[in-house]
Design a protein around this motif. Sequence first.
Motif, short mmCIF file in Angstrom:
data_model
loop_
_atom_site.label_atom_id
_atom_site.label_comp_id
_atom_site.label_asym_id
_atom_site.label_seq_id
_atom_site.Cartn_x
_atom_site.Cartn_y
_atom_site.Cartn_z
N THR A 139 0.81 -1.22 0.00
CA THR A 139 0.00 0.00 0.00
C THR A 139 0.84 1.27 0.00
O THR A 139 0.33 2.35 -0.26
N VAL A 140 2.14 1.13 0.31
CA VAL A 140 3.03 2.30 0.33
C VAL A 140 3.40 2.66 -1.11
O VAL A 140 3.85 1.80 -1.88
N PRO A 141 3.17 3.90 -1.51
CA PRO A 141 3.49 4.31 -2.89
C PRO A 141 4.92 3.97 -3.29
O PRO A 141 5.87 4.20 -2.50
N VAL A 142 5.08 3.43 -4.48
CA VAL A 142 6.40 3.04 -4.96
C VAL A 142 7.35 4.23 -5.03
O VAL A 142 8.55 4.10 -4.82
N GLY A 143 6.79 5.39 -5.29
CA GLY A 143 7.61 6.59 -5.41
C GLY A 143 8.41 6.91 -4.16
O GLY A 143 9.52 7.46 -4.24
N GLN A 144 7.87 6.56 -3.00
CA GLN A 144 8.59 6.83 -1.76
C GLN A 144 9.85 5.98 -1.65
O GLN A 144 10.91 6.45 -1.23
N ALA A 145 9.74 4.72 -2.03
CA ALA A 145 10.90 3.84 -2.00
C ALA A 145 11.93 4.29 -3.02
O ALA A 145 13.14 4.28 -2.76
N GLU A 146 11.46 4.70 -4.20
CA GLU A 146 12.39 5.15 -5.23
C GLU A 146 13.10 6.43 -4.80
O GLU A 146 14.31 6.59 -5.05
N ALA A 147 12.38 7.32 -4.14
CA ALA A 147 13.00 8.57 -3.66
C ALA A 147 14.04 8.27 -2.59
O ALA A 147 15.12 8.88 -2.56
N ALA A 148 13.73 7.30 -1.72
CA ALA A 148 14.68 6.93 -0.67
C ALA A 148 15.94 6.31 -1.27
O ALA A 148 17.06 6.60 -0.82
N ARG A 149 15.76 5.48 -2.29
CA ARG A 149 16.93 4.88 -2.95
C ARG A 149 17.75 5.95 -3.68
O ARG A 149 18.98 5.87 -3.74
N ALA A 150 17.07 6.96 -4.21
CA ALA A 150 17.77 8.04 -4.90
C ALA A 150 18.64 8.85 -3.93
O ALA A 150 19.64 9.44 -4.33
N LEU A 151 18.23 8.83 -2.66
CA LEU A 151 19.02 9.54 -1.64
C LEU A 151 20.20 8.71 -1.16
O LEU A 151 20.99 9.16 -0.33
N GLY A 152 20.30 7.48 -1.67
CA GLY A 152 21.44 6.64 -1.33
C GLY A 152 21.18 5.63 -0.23
O GLY A 152 22.12 4.99 0.25
N LEU A 153 19.92 5.47 0.19
CA LEU A 153 19.62 4.50 1.22
C LEU A 153 19.67 3.08 0.65
O LEU A 153 19.30 2.84 -0.50
N SER A 154 20.12 2.13 1.49
CA SER A 154 20.15 0.74 1.05
C SER A 154 18.75 0.14 1.12
O SER A 154 17.81 0.76 1.65
N PHE A 155 18.60 -1.09 0.62
CA PHE A 155 17.29 -1.76 0.64
C PHE A 155 16.79 -1.91 2.08
O PHE A 155 15.62 -1.64 2.37
N ASN A 156 17.66 -2.32 2.98
CA ASN A 156 17.26 -2.50 4.38
C ASN A 156 16.86 -1.18 5.02
O ASN A 156 15.91 -1.11 5.81
N GLN A 157 17.57 -0.11 4.69
CA GLN A 157 17.23 1.20 5.24
C GLN A 157 15.90 1.70 4.69
O GLN A 157 15.09 2.26 5.44
N VAL A 158 15.69 1.50 3.40
CA VAL A 158 14.42 1.92 2.79
C VAL A 158 13.26 1.19 3.44
O VAL A 158 12.23 1.78 3.79
N LEU A 159 13.43 -0.11 3.61
CA LEU A 159 12.36 -0.93 4.17
C LEU A 159 12.12 -0.60 5.65
O LEU A 159 10.97 -0.44 6.08
N GLY A 160 13.20 -0.49 6.40
CA GLY A 160 13.06 -0.28 7.84
C GLY A 160 12.69 1.13 8.25
O GLY A 160 11.97 1.32 9.24
N GLN A 161 13.16 2.14 7.49
CA GLN A 161 12.95 3.52 7.90
C GLN A 161 11.83 4.23 7.15
O GLN A 161 11.27 5.20 7.65
N VAL A 162 11.50 3.74 5.97
CA VAL A 162 10.51 4.42 5.14
C VAL A 162 9.24 3.59 4.95
O VAL A 162 8.12 4.05 5.21
N VAL A 163 9.41 2.35 4.51
CA VAL A 163 8.26 1.54 4.09
C VAL A 163 7.55 0.88 5.27
O VAL A 163 6.33 1.02 5.43
N LEU A 164 8.28 0.14 6.10
CA LEU A 164 7.65 -0.62 7.18
C LEU A 164 6.85 0.23 8.18
O LEU A 164 5.75 -0.16 8.57
N PRO A 165 7.36 1.38 8.62
CA PRO A 165 6.57 2.19 9.56
C PRO A 165 5.20 2.56 9.00
O PRO A 165 4.20 2.54 9.72
#
Length: 215
Positions: free
Chosen positions: A110-136
Motif C-alpha cells: 500500500t506504500v506508494p512506490v515513489g517513496q521507495a524510489e525517492a529513498a533509494r535516490a538519496l542513497g539508502l540501502s534496501f534495508n534502510q528503505v524498508l526499515g525507515q521508510v516503508v515498514l513504519p
Amino acid sequence: MDVLLDNLDLYGPFFLTTIKLFLISGAASLVFGTFLAMLRVSPVPVFRAVGTVYVTVVRNTPLTLVFVFFVFAYPYLQIKTFEYFTYAVIALTVYTSAFICEVVRSGINTVPVGQAEAARALGLSFNQVLGQVVLPQAVRSVVPPLVSTLIALLKNTTIAAGFSVAEAGAIRQYLSERGENQLIGLLWVALGFIILVAILSVLQRALEKRWSVAR
C-alpha cells in the motif's frame, strides 16, 4: 459462580499460562513474520522463493499437525529437547508468522512506490528503505488485520491443551476429574477469552486513532 469460585486455583494459573503463551508467541510471530515479509519483497529471487515456499507450506498445514511435529517428531531429531510450553510457543510462532507475513506484505504494497524510489535516490540501502521508510507506514495501515491475526493466535493457544500444556483449554478436563459442571466451566472459559479479545480490540482502536492522527 460456584464453579468459578471453587476452582480459582485452575482458572487463575491456567489463564495466566494462556496469556504468557500468547504474549511470547505473539511477539516472536511479529518479529519473524516481518522478517518473512522482507524476504517476500526482497529484490533477491532466492530470498523471495524461500519466503514464498515457507508461507505457502505453513498456511496450508493445519496447526494441529505443526504441534504434532514439534511435540512428537522433533525430539527424534535429537538436537535439543524442550518443555511442552516451549514446544507450544515454537509451534504457534511458526504457524502464525506465515499469516503475519502476508498482513505485513499487504501493508508494504500500500506504500506508494515513489517513496521507495525517492529513498533509494538519496542513497539508502534496501534495508534502510524498508526499515525507515516503508515498514513504519505499512504497519500503520494494517493494524486491523494484524490485530485480527493476533486474536486468532490467542484462540489457537487452546490447541496446546491437547499437548500437555496446562492452559485455559485444559480447564474442562480438570473440571471433569473434580466432578464439576463442565458446561458451566466452559462458559467461564469462553467469558475469559471474550474479555481478552475485548482488550485487544480496545488496543486496536487506540492504535488506529493515535496513528491516524500521526499521519
